[in-house]
Design an enzyme around this catalytic site. Sequence first.
Site, PDB file in Angstrom:
ATOM      1  N   GLN A 178      17.788  22.777  20.021  1.00 56.67           N
ATOM      2  CA  GLN A 178      17.613  21.782  21.077  1.00 56.67           C
ATOM      3  C   GLN A 178      18.793  21.743  22.049  1.00 56.67           C
ATOM      4  OE1 GLN A 178      14.862  20.217  21.629  1.00 56.67           O
ATOM      5  NE2 GLN A 178      13.778  20.511  19.701  1.00 56.67           N
ATOM      6  N   ALA A 196      15.754  29.145  19.788  1.00 54.01           N
ATOM      7  CA  ALA A 196      14.299  29.293  19.916  1.00 54.01           C
ATOM      8  C   ALA A 196      13.915  29.317  21.392  1.00 54.01           C
ATOM      9  CB  ALA A 196      13.585  28.148  19.203  1.00 54.01           C
ATOM     10  N   HIS A 198      11.109  29.269  22.872  1.00 54.69           N
ATOM     11  CA  HIS A 198       9.993  28.418  23.299  1.00 54.69           C
ATOM     12  C   HIS A 198      10.437  26.982  23.590  1.00 54.69           C
ATOM     13  CE1 HIS A 198       8.991  25.956  19.625  1.00 54.69           C
ATOM     14  NE2 HIS A 198       9.709  26.894  19.038  1.00 54.69           N
ATOM     15  N   THR A 234       9.584  46.053  12.697  1.00 51.76           N
ATOM     16  CA  THR A 234       9.536  46.729  13.984  1.00 51.76           C
ATOM     17  C   THR A 234      10.025  45.802  15.088  1.00 51.76           C
ATOM     18  OG1 THR A 234       7.635  48.035  13.276  1.00 51.76           O
ATOM     19  CG2 THR A 234       8.021  47.876  15.643  1.00 51.76           C
ATOM     20  N   CYS A 320       7.358  19.860  13.091  1.00 50.99           N
ATOM     21  CA  CYS A 320       7.314  20.619  11.831  1.00 50.99           C
ATOM     22  C   CYS A 320       7.414  19.714  10.607  1.00 50.99           C
ATOM     23  CB  CYS A 320       8.450  21.643  11.801  1.00 50.99           C
ATOM     24  SG  CYS A 320       8.368  22.846  13.130  1.00 50.99           S
TER      25      CYS A 320
END
Length: 374
Positions: A178, A196, A198, A234, A320
């Site tokens: 955040q 993060a 997003h 990958t 979450c």
Amino acid sequence: MIYLDYAANTPADPAVLAAFCETEARFPANPNARHPMGRAARAELARITGSVAALLDVGPGDVIYTSGASESNNLAVKGLVQANPSGGRHILTTPLEHPSVRGALTWLEGQGYQVEELPLCPDGKVDLAQLPDLVREDTVLATVCAVDSETGVVQPIREMGELLRQFPGCRFHVDAVQAVGKLDLSFAGADTVSIAPHKFYGLNGSGLLLKRGCVPLAPQIHGGASATEARSGTPALALAAATETALSLALSHREERLGRVAALNTRLREALSRRPQVRINSPADASPYILNLSVRGVLGTVLQREMGKRGVCVSVRSACARNGEPSGAVMALTGDQRNALSSWRVSLSHLTTEAELDGFLQALDDCCRELGAG
């Protein structure tokens, strides 16, 4: 519809989507492949990683790509203690941590580790005066979120890092999900930092973990080559390109966006202070992007549902977290379980408009009147 849950997720910037699509089209090969197209993909990954590292003021070897903050936090929390040669079993944390950190700590408790919560000051910050006395000879990790996702409490990360340098056996992990792209905070004293994209208009399914080069980290995924020994799999080249674009945009516009959001936060606080049935749980110096509230006598889940009926999207606890439980963060700040059950969160963006705040306040007044809160 009025969206006020930007701390949970932000809409992808069009430039981020363009970077993803362009990279996916230009580099179809696996970056681990040894043929010419694979080498081209590998070279592009190295370029992107160098750019991301420069933006974050770290070395390219310090950047680990993950699937998101939950993986980054698990890799750091578990990986740091498992790779620590001292074999210590004591971990320090706070009651404000994200479920992905708390879940990892709970797992470690099952493996015989002892987790102790650091005392907080009334404003929610870690009590720095007590911190050195709580680090033991067998303390292997201190893990702290830079900005609490529920209340916006901003921790003194730089000062904590300086204090913890006195204890070379104790690693320091910072959940900066955040913070990065929003606030200008220093993570120079941290061993690992989770990020993060997003949360700053990047894509879901991508994340970063920064690791100070000399710090050992036990992998949590085994088998298969990758861009780093710490995380098999990958390399997702297009997601890395999207992350680079999102990070560059967020950092280049950080101050102007912060100023815009701070003004919105001030306006909202002033309006809510005139509503006696509303309690503001976030401290005055919290991140302006997050504002935690309670309405007296109304469960947060009920308020969220009623606001949703009026087209206003707010959240209860972290996205979450489990439903039906009081907010541990609000409990830690206020010591009031009823208030913690009534708490909910508004999170803002530079995209938030004055008209949306007016609509939010009108919907809140309608809900309070209908629910008999007063």
